[in-house]
Design an enzyme around this catalytic site. Sequence first.
Site, PDB file in Angstrom:
ATOM      1  N   GLU A   1      48.958  11.969  12.768  1.00  0.00           N
ATOM      2  CA  GLU A   1      47.578  11.993  13.256  1.00  0.00           C
ATOM      3  C   GLU A   1      46.596  11.553  12.176  1.00  0.00           C
ATOM      4  O   GLU A   1      45.689  10.764  12.434  1.00  0.00           O
ATOM      5  CB  GLU A   1      47.209  13.382  13.777  1.00  0.00           C
ATOM      6  CG  GLU A   1      47.941  13.780  15.028  1.00  0.00           C
ATOM      7  CD  GLU A   1      47.646  12.896  16.233  1.00  0.00           C
ATOM      8  OE1 GLU A   1      46.518  12.355  16.348  1.00  0.00           O
ATOM      9  OE2 GLU A   1      48.552  12.729  17.071  1.00  0.00           O
TER      10      GLU A   1
ATOM     11  N   ASN B   1      44.494   8.083  12.332  1.00  0.00           N
ATOM     12  CA  ASN B   1      43.029   8.085  12.250  1.00  0.00           C
ATOM     13  C   ASN B   1      42.537   7.085  11.211  1.00  0.00           C
ATOM     14  O   ASN B   1      41.588   6.342  11.451  1.00  0.00           O
ATOM     15  CB  ASN B   1      42.500   9.479  11.906  1.00  0.00           C
ATOM     16  CG  ASN B   1      42.343  10.370  13.104  1.00  0.00           C
ATOM     17  OD1 ASN B   1      42.559   9.966  14.241  1.00  0.00           O
ATOM     18  ND2 ASN B   1      41.958  11.611  12.852  1.00  0.00           N
TER      19      ASN B   1
ATOM     20  N   ARG C   1      42.281   6.152  23.060  1.00  0.00           N
ATOM     21  CA  ARG C   1      42.250   7.232  22.083  1.00  0.00           C
ATOM     22  C   ARG C   1      41.916   8.540  22.783  1.00  0.00           C
ATOM     23  O   ARG C   1      40.994   8.596  23.594  1.00  0.00           O
ATOM     24  CB  ARG C   1      41.211   6.952  20.990  1.00  0.00           C
ATOM     25  CG  ARG C   1      41.262   5.570  20.430  1.00  0.00           C
ATOM     26  CD  ARG C   1      42.242   5.215  19.362  1.00  0.00           C
ATOM     27  NE  ARG C   1      43.389   5.967  19.052  1.00  0.00           N
ATOM     28  CZ  ARG C   1      44.611   5.430  18.908  1.00  0.00           C
ATOM     29  NH1 ARG C   1      44.810   4.158  19.112  1.00  0.00           N
ATOM     30  NH2 ARG C   1      45.628   6.188  18.561  1.00  0.00           N
TER      31      ARG C   1
END
Length: 147
Positions: free
Chosen positions: A48, A52, A106
């Site tokens: 994650e 990002n 997203r």
Amino acid sequence: MKALDQTTVVFTSRSANEGFARAVAACFATRLDPTLDEVADIKTAVSEAVTNAIVHAYPDSIGKITMRLRLLEDHQMEIQIKDSGVGIPDVEQARTPLFTTGNEERSGMGFTIMESFMDSVKVRSAVGKGTTVTMRRRIALRVGGGQ
């Protein structure tokens, strides 16, 4: 907190490197003799954080991501993901579930997922200078465990 050992890897913000970062973090974590579930949690949080950085920090370019891994006292692992990208204008808003600056693909759940799998998640960011995500996870101590 004193680091017992550490390593740093630097890679480009290409999507293929997300898997590389997961693998490196998982291998480093094995020094603490984690369970498979603990390794899976670490890999998910790293995924994650790196995703990002790839998607949001460098939306129109390829940049550098630095991942620092540290083994700390009290059987903890610290993972720091740092980029020099666009930065986050409002960190608290970015940490709100379902908020995203990305496209409709997203989910806006990256920070929420990191927080659910790690003991602590800290985010520092400056617009135009980049973002640093620092996560910690204590690994359960088992008889005969590594370190």
